[in-house]
Design an enzyme around this catalytic site. Structure first.
Site, PDB file in Angstrom:
ATOM      1  N   ASP A  10      -5.656   5.165   0.205  1.00 31.30           N
ATOM      2  CA  ASP A  10      -5.025   3.893  -0.142  1.00 31.30           C
ATOM      3  C   ASP A  10      -5.620   2.730   0.640  1.00 31.30           C
ATOM      4  O   ASP A  10      -6.128   2.902   1.755  1.00 31.30           O
ATOM      5  CB  ASP A  10      -3.529   3.942   0.203  1.00 31.30           C
ATOM      6  CG  ASP A  10      -2.720   4.760  -0.771  1.00 31.30           C
ATOM      7  OD1 ASP A  10      -3.317   5.399  -1.657  1.00 31.30           O
ATOM      8  OD2 ASP A  10      -1.485   4.771  -0.631  1.00 31.30           O
ATOM      9  N   ASP A  11      -5.456   1.538   0.060  1.00 30.62           N
ATOM     10  CA  ASP A  11      -5.613   0.243   0.741  1.00 30.62           C
ATOM     11  C   ASP A  11      -7.040  -0.287   0.789  1.00 30.62           C
ATOM     12  O   ASP A  11      -7.279  -1.329   1.400  1.00 30.62           O
ATOM     13  CB  ASP A  11      -5.023   0.249   2.162  1.00 30.62           C
ATOM     14  CG  ASP A  11      -3.528   0.502   2.168  1.00 30.62           C
ATOM     15  OD1 ASP A  11      -2.935   0.582   1.077  1.00 30.62           O
ATOM     16  OD2 ASP A  11      -2.950   0.638   3.265  1.00 30.62           O
ATOM     17  N   HIS A  62      -3.216   0.355  -6.829  1.00 35.69           N
ATOM     18  CA  HIS A  62      -2.267   0.300  -5.708  1.00 35.69           C
ATOM     19  C   HIS A  62      -1.680  -1.109  -5.573  1.00 35.69           C
ATOM     20  O   HIS A  62      -1.322  -1.529  -4.473  1.00 35.69           O
ATOM     21  CB  HIS A  62      -2.968   0.736  -4.415  1.00 35.69           C
ATOM     22  CG  HIS A  62      -2.059   1.042  -3.258  1.00 35.69           C
ATOM     23  ND1 HIS A  62      -0.831   1.653  -3.404  1.00 35.69           N
ATOM     24  CD2 HIS A  62      -2.199   0.825  -1.917  1.00 35.69           C
ATOM     25  CE1 HIS A  62      -0.261   1.797  -2.205  1.00 35.69           C
ATOM     26  NE2 HIS A  62      -1.075   1.287  -1.292  1.00 35.69           N
ATOM     27  N   HIS A  66      -0.277  -5.519  -2.301  1.00 35.38           N
ATOM     28  CA  HIS A  66       0.406  -4.543  -1.450  1.00 35.38           C
ATOM     29  C   HIS A  66       1.719  -5.106  -0.915  1.00 35.38           C
ATOM     30  O   HIS A  66       2.024  -5.027   0.286  1.00 35.38           O
ATOM     31  CB  HIS A  66      -0.481  -4.072  -0.292  1.00 35.38           C
ATOM     32  CG  HIS A  66      -0.061  -2.742   0.270  1.00 35.38           C
ATOM     33  ND1 HIS A  66       1.051  -2.579   1.079  1.00 35.38           N
ATOM     34  CD2 HIS A  66      -0.585  -1.507   0.128  1.00 35.38           C
ATOM     35  CE1 HIS A  66       1.171  -1.306   1.414  1.00 35.38           C
ATOM     36  NE2 HIS A  66       0.195  -0.635   0.840  1.00 35.38           N
ATOM     37  N   TYR A 103       4.118   1.083  -0.144  1.00 36.57           N
ATOM     38  CA  TYR A 103       5.220   1.590   0.697  1.00 36.57           C
ATOM     39  C   TYR A 103       6.018   2.706   0.004  1.00 36.57           C
ATOM     40  O   TYR A 103       7.082   3.075   0.492  1.00 36.57           O
ATOM     41  CB  TYR A 103       6.175   0.451   1.108  1.00 36.57           C
ATOM     42  CG  TYR A 103       5.469  -0.767   1.632  1.00 36.57           C
ATOM     43  CD1 TYR A 103       4.820  -0.740   2.877  1.00 36.57           C
ATOM     44  CD2 TYR A 103       5.414  -1.940   0.885  1.00 36.57           C
ATOM     45  CE1 TYR A 103       4.141  -1.854   3.353  1.00 36.57           C
ATOM     46  CE2 TYR A 103       4.742  -3.061   1.362  1.00 36.57           C
ATOM     47  CZ  TYR A 103       4.101  -3.003   2.584  1.00 36.57           C
ATOM     48  OH  TYR A 103       3.427  -4.112   3.052  1.00 36.57           O
ATOM     49  N   HIS A 153      -5.394   6.911   4.195  1.00 37.44           N
ATOM     50  CA  HIS A 153      -5.724   5.494   4.049  1.00 37.44           C
ATOM     51  C   HIS A 153      -7.163   5.209   4.505  1.00 37.44           C
ATOM     52  O   HIS A 153      -7.556   5.647   5.593  1.00 37.44           O
ATOM     53  CB  HIS A 153      -4.755   4.642   4.873  1.00 37.44           C
ATOM     54  CG  HIS A 153      -3.343   4.698   4.393  1.00 37.44           C
ATOM     55  ND1 HIS A 153      -2.518   5.782   4.635  1.00 37.44           N
ATOM     56  CD2 HIS A 153      -2.612   3.820   3.661  1.00 37.44           C
ATOM     57  CE1 HIS A 153      -1.330   5.559   4.076  1.00 37.44           C
ATOM     58  NE2 HIS A 153      -1.360   4.378   3.479  1.00 37.44           N
TER      59      HIS A 153
END
Length: 210
Positions: A10-11, A62, A66, A103, A153
């Site tokens: 992720d991210d 995603h 965020h 989250y 991540h």
């Protein structure tokens, strides 16, 4: 019979940590799935996504910013999803097929208005600097089983997860796991992802209720 597992990150994308993750995947000749944030996609990070795609990895959604999408209007949710899906499709020519909520915060409004299967996964709190590479490795290995999705991540500077990967991948290979993409996981388990489920395993059937 071999066991299958899906590595996800992720991210990203970014030009620091994402390439380090890709170097490890390429070295071990395995794919992964990247859940990207639209705000991080630019001319330089597009090249990183293209490299990931060329290595057999998948790129999924995603959100754009965020942010906690449970607090958003339907219009704001739609913008978060479409912005990122459009940017991914522009970069690699393939639209994301899965969504991971920021989250892991979800509600019925999101399920009703996001036309993608929702993906969670087992994690190691690897977004926290105080969790060492060794601890990340231990947590992931202890939760791994056939059909599971691993949530890590590749945020810029997350070197501890890069270090942990060098332990996680060989250990899972030693335990006879085969690495597949998220799409591959559902396909090989002969599962069609359904709405209203927050998937950590391809075999999950319990629906989310707020």
């Amino acid at each position: 019979m071999d066991k299958i597992i899906a590595l996800t990150f992720d991210d990203g994308p970014n030009t620091v940590t994402t390439p380090q993750v890709l170097d490890i995947l390429e070295k071990h000749n395995i794919p992964a799935s990247f859940f990207v944030c639209g705000k991080n996609i630019n001319a330089d990070s597009e090249k990183v996504m293209k490299r990931a795609f060329s290595l057999g990895c998948e790129i999924h959604n995603h959100s754009k910013t965020h942010s906690d999408m449970t607090k958003m209007t339907v219009e704001e949710i739609s913008h978060e999803i479409n912005f990122t899906s459009d940017a991914v499709e522009k970069a690699i020519g393939v639209r994301p097929k899965f969504f991971r909520p920021p989250y892991i915060a979800v509600n019925e409004t999101m399920f009703e208005n996001i036309d993608l299967p929702f993906i969670q996964g087992v994690g190691a709190e690897d977004y926290l600097d105080e969790v060492s590479a060794e601890e990340r490795y231990k947590r992931i290995i202890s939760q791994s089983k056939d059909g599971i999705i691993i949530l890590l991540h590749d945020a810029e500077g997350n070197f501890r997860t890069v270090d942990a990967l060098e332990m996680i991948i060989p250990k899972l290979k030693e335990e006879n796991y085969r690495f597949v993409t998220v799409s591959g996981l559902f396909k090989e388990k002969n599962v069609t992802p359904q709405g209203g489920i927050l998937y950590t395993s391809a075999m999950q059937t319990e629906r989310y209720y707020h």
